[in-house]
Design a protein around this motif. Structure first.
Motif, PDB file in Angstrom:
ATOM      1  N   LEU A 356     -47.949  51.621  32.545  1.00 56.04           N
ATOM      2  CA  LEU A 356     -47.472  50.804  33.665  1.00 56.04           C
ATOM      3  C   LEU A 356     -47.997  51.332  35.001  1.00 56.04           C
ATOM      4  N   LEU A 357     -48.047  52.660  35.141  1.00 56.10           N
ATOM      5  CA  LEU A 357     -48.585  53.243  36.368  1.00 56.10           C
ATOM      6  C   LEU A 357     -50.077  52.961  36.508  1.00 56.10           C
ATOM      7  N   LEU A 358     -50.787  52.964  35.383  1.00 59.68           N
ATOM      8  CA  LEU A 358     -52.213  52.621  35.413  1.00 59.68           C
ATOM      9  C   LEU A 358     -52.406  51.149  35.794  1.00 59.68           C
ATOM     10  N   LEU A 359     -51.540  50.278  35.252  1.00 58.71           N
ATOM     11  CA  LEU A 359     -51.626  48.858  35.601  1.00 58.71           C
ATOM     12  C   LEU A 359     -51.356  48.649  37.096  1.00 58.71           C
ATOM     13  N   HIS A 360     -50.469  49.467  37.662  1.00 60.48           N
ATOM     14  CA  HIS A 360     -50.173  49.363  39.090  1.00 60.48           C
ATOM     15  C   HIS A 360     -51.395  49.658  39.952  1.00 60.48           C
ATOM     16  N   TYR A 483     -42.554  48.850  39.657  1.00 62.28           N
ATOM     17  CA  TYR A 483     -41.096  48.763  39.564  1.00 62.28           C
ATOM     18  C   TYR A 483     -40.617  48.952  38.122  1.00 62.28           C
ATOM     19  N   ALA A 484     -41.466  48.605  37.160  1.00 62.59           N
ATOM     20  CA  ALA A 484     -41.076  48.736  35.753  1.00 62.59           C
ATOM     21  C   ALA A 484     -41.237  50.161  35.234  1.00 62.59           C
ATOM     22  N   ALA A 485     -42.093  50.956  35.872  1.00 64.20           N
ATOM     23  CA  ALA A 485     -42.363  52.311  35.384  1.00 64.20           C
ATOM     24  C   ALA A 485     -41.108  53.188  35.302  1.00 64.20           C
ATOM     25  N   PRO A 486     -40.225  53.200  36.320  1.00 66.01           N
ATOM     26  CA  PRO A 486     -39.003  54.017  36.193  1.00 66.01           C
ATOM     27  C   PRO A 486     -38.120  53.586  35.021  1.00 66.01           C
ATOM     28  N   VAL A 487     -38.131  52.296  34.692  1.00 63.94           N
ATOM     29  CA  VAL A 487     -37.350  51.826  33.545  1.00 63.94           C
ATOM     30  C   VAL A 487     -37.906  52.447  32.261  1.00 63.94           C
ATOM     31  N   ALA A 488     -39.241  52.483  32.145  1.00 62.61           N
ATOM     32  CA  ALA A 488     -39.853  53.110  30.972  1.00 62.61           C
ATOM     33  C   ALA A 488     -39.565  54.607  30.937  1.00 62.61           C
ATOM     34  N   LEU A 489     -39.536  55.242  32.094  1.00 59.04           N
ATOM     35  CA  LEU A 489     -39.205  56.674  32.151  1.00 59.04           C
ATOM     36  C   LEU A 489     -37.770  56.925  31.703  1.00 59.04           C
ATOM     37  N   LEU A 490     -36.868  56.002  32.033  1.00 53.10           N
ATOM     38  CA  LEU A 490     -35.494  56.107  31.535  1.00 53.10           C
ATOM     39  C   LEU A 490     -35.493  56.071  30.015  1.00 53.10           C
ATOM     40  N   GLY A 491     -36.329  55.202  29.431  1.00 56.59           N
ATOM     41  CA  GLY A 491     -36.450  55.166  27.974  1.00 56.59           C
ATOM     42  C   GLY A 491     -36.935  56.486  27.424  1.00 56.59           C
ATOM     43  N   PHE A 492     -37.856  57.142  28.115  1.00 61.35           N
ATOM     44  CA  PHE A 492     -38.358  58.456  27.690  1.00 61.35           C
ATOM     45  C   PHE A 492     -37.230  59.485  27.678  1.00 61.35           C
ATOM     46  N   VAL A 493     -36.425  59.492  28.740  1.00 64.73           N
ATOM     47  CA  VAL A 493     -35.306  60.448  28.810  1.00 64.73           C
ATOM     48  C   VAL A 493     -34.321  60.196  27.667  1.00 64.73           C
TER      49      VAL A 493
END
Length: 675
Positions: A356-360, A483-493
């Protein structure tokens, strides 16, 4: 059937399947094709649809309406099929889907299209769940894994072809043909099903949780409406937005109370007391959020910002789809072989966040190679986590909750997809308006509202103004991924807190329809175990099953001799010549097996046939029991003292089928029935 130098047989012969069953499977595959194709074929047509009908701010609802309707309808289709018979319901689902498709093709406004997509979704949910369930009605347990694999292959293929076909129809014909193409395929499926599909009438009474289904669909709708309309159509503090939030919360409380008292709840509250299920549900929500949000807006980025054709936008998205299929398949197979799974959701959510960060970072100057690399990374991340989430949920629950937990995990991914598409749409619309307004403030002759409604207006701008418009679109879409990247990071945690329990032997990687489909696949606990054991049984068969059960039973016999004894036990008599003729077992191997069982007085002649002696009957019983024990061992703690009778019946059915093929018996017997 291949024979090694040691005389060990490797069972690969395909079962004989009546022609009407093959025709029925073909019609079911067409039904699955309709539902699967419609989830991906629309994405590349969306920019053109918006240009034609207007309403860019409501683009997300073209996808969301289908997702919400199909998700809510899935459990109802499954239980109504059990209760009233699946053939007529499947035909009704096709008709509803086709009516919705025809109306979508004729839509004259965005509001009409969204409403008709919801109708299409109601039918699509039935197509997905009933096509899988009917396989269990017409195919014996031994072969269900093989046929369900075909459905997975169809879904995987449509995931690749959908964006391409959507672009091709849009470019060469009209976006309306994205929907019209369903009509001839659906008519063929209806005709074949009417003539060829004959399902045994086995009805199971259910107390259908209509109220629970309505409430959870209403809660999801309220959330999606807030996400899509809040901050754009309505202010965040407006009475409409606050009212929807309050209504959603009240309906959520009502849903919990109803589910606690429901006889057969659509989503049992007790599942959330299992930590693995709860964490997996949240991660599934996040995966759906990221996956469908990106798949909805990437074609817009490619077509509007980079000016590629609808067909080529589908080609550009192939790296993402291929990455998803590749990593999903490899992760599932690796988990099934090693029993270790935690690394995949952890790595998958991390790679998804990186993707997602790369897409940004993409903009109007990005090269094709750069975009393809970013798409591939994002797809690999999604694939790593999707397959495994269903598998670990199946491993964490008791047998009685297996079916509902499986559909529950995919249900949350579907809700996440609906929510993600809506949130992405809100962010995109809000950022686009701000950027276009800032870029063209004070510029005469440029209408920001017109550019928002029809991106084709960029081509009509003076050459000096086009870069600013393209940059506004590029940055607005890329901000969505940020904006979606932090949501994916929450999934990682959350994935880091998953507890890696030992896998049951019967828990295997689910088919692709459960990992890529947007709507849940509703199957009973019995059906889930049947699928897993049939897959294992088939795989084990290819790995010289008869040698294994012979060794485990403690006998010094040729594998072909064990096979012969089991067939005589099942059919009463076996004619060796007929056995060689009807199987791919070479005549020389059959003769060696016959000689051994006769020399050891395990079987004797009655004319041309062989029958078991008393000693042979004991050996055959032991071989069959060993096979049953090996299957039962795969069930782990599900095979306890209080195990359900349907599990016992399934193991015995599979034992009989794997130890003796009906097409090798002297008479024309009917195939073993399925539950």
């Amino acid at each position: 059937m291949a024979v090694s130098a040691q005389g060990v047989t490797d069972v690969r012969d395909a079962p004989h399947v009546p022609g009407n069953v093959l025709a029925s499977i073909g019609a079911l595959l067409l039904g699955m094709l309709l539902a699967a194709l419609d989830q991906t074929i629309v994405s590349t047509a969306l920019p053109t649809i918006v240009s034609d009908l207007g309403g860019l701010e409501h683009l997300s609802w073209v996808v969301t309406a289908y997702l919400l309707a199909s998700t809510a309808a899935t459990p109802l289709w499954g239980k109504l099929g059990d209760q009233y018979g699946r053939k007529r319901l499947f035909q009704a689902a096709i008709v509803i889907f086709l009516v919705g498709s025809a109306l979508c093709g004729m839509a004259q406004g965005m509001g009409q299209l969204i409403a008709f997509r919801a109708l299409q979704g109601l039918g699509g949910g039935g197509l997905m769940v009933l096509s899988m369930a009917i396989v269990g009605d017409i195919v014996p347990p031994r072969d269900r894994g093989r046929y369900q694999g075909l459905f997975g292959a169809v879904f995987g293929t449509t995931s690749v072809l959908g964006p391409l076909l959507g672009g091709l129809f849009t470019e060469q014909l009209s976006w309306r043909w994205v929907f019209y193409v369903n009509l001839p395929v659906g008519v063929v499926a209806l005709a074949v099903i009417a003539g060829a599909l004959h399902i045994p009438r086995r009805f199971a009474r259910h107390t259908i949780d209509y109220l629970g289904t309505f409430l959870i669909a209403s809660v999801a709708t309220c959330l999606v409406l807030v996400a899509s309309l809040g901050g754009t159509t309505w202010a965040w503090g407006s009475a409409e937005t606050v009212g929807l939030v309050v209504l959603g919360a009240a309906l959520g409380v009502a849903f919990v109370l109803v589910e606690r008292r429901a006889a057969e709840p659509v989503l049992p509250p007790k599942l959330f007391r299992i930590r693995t299920f709860t964490l997996s549900a949240v991660i599934s929500f996040i995966v759906g959020f990221a996956m469908f949000g990106a798949m909805t807006y990437l074609p817009t980025f490619l077509q509007v910002v980079h000016g590629v054709t609808p067909t080529m936008s589908g080609v550009h998205m192939l790296p993402m789809v291929v990455g998803m299929l590749l990593s999903s398949t490899l992760s599932g197979q690796t988990v099934s072989r090693t029993g270790r799974w935690k690394v995949f959701p952890v790595a998958g959510t991390a790679v998804t966040a990186i993707g997602l960060l790369l897409l940004h970072r993409l903009d109007e100057t990005s090269s094709t190679a750069e975009m393809s690399s970013c798409f591939l990374v994002f797809g690999l991340g999604l694939g790593l986590v999707m397959q495994v989430l269903v598998l670990i949920v199946q491993n964490a629950v008791s047998y009685e909750n297996l079916g509902v937990a499986t559909s529950g995990a995919t249900f949350f991914r579907s809700i996440g997809a609906s929510f993600g598409v809506a949130v992405f749409g809100t962010v995109f619309a809000g950022r686009l308006e701000d950027r276009l307004t800032g870029a063209f403030r004070g510029v005469a002759g440029v209408s920001v509202d017109a550019l928002k409604s029809d991106p084709r207006g960029i081509a009509a701008l003076p050459a000096s103004l086009r870069p600013a418009a393209l940059h506004a679109f590029a940055q607005s879409i890329s901000d969505v991924f940020l904006y979606a990247a932090p949501v994916a990071l929450l999934g990682f945690v959350l994935a880091c807190f998953l507890k890696e329990d030992t896998l049951r032997g019967s828990v295997t990687a689910p088919d692709v329809t459960e990992t890529l489909a947007s709507n849940p696949v509703e199957r009973s606990s019995y059906d889930e175990v049947c699928r897993a054991l049939s897959v294992l049984g088939t795989r084990e068969g290819r790995r010289q099953i008869y040698r294994e059960i012979t060794e485990r039973s403690g006998y010094d016999l040729l594998p072909a001799a064990s096979r012969l004894l089991l067939r005589i036990k099942k059919h009463g008599t076996v004619e060796p010549g007929l056995l060689a003729e009807r199987s791919s077992l070479p005549l020389a191997v059959v003769i060696a097996a016959v000689r051994q069982v006769e020399e050891r007085r395990l079987a004797e002649r009655e004319g041309l046939d062989l029958v078991l002696t008393e000693q042979g009957r004991e050996v055959a019983e032991r071989l069959a029991l060993t096979r049953e024990e090996s299957l039962a061992a795969l069930l782990g703690d599900w095979w306890g003292p209080g195990r359900p009778t349907d599990l016992t019946q399934l193991v015995r059915e599979l034992t009989g089928e794997l130890c003796g093929s009906d097409r090798e018996q002297p008479q024309n017997g009917a195939p073993t029935g399925s539950r």
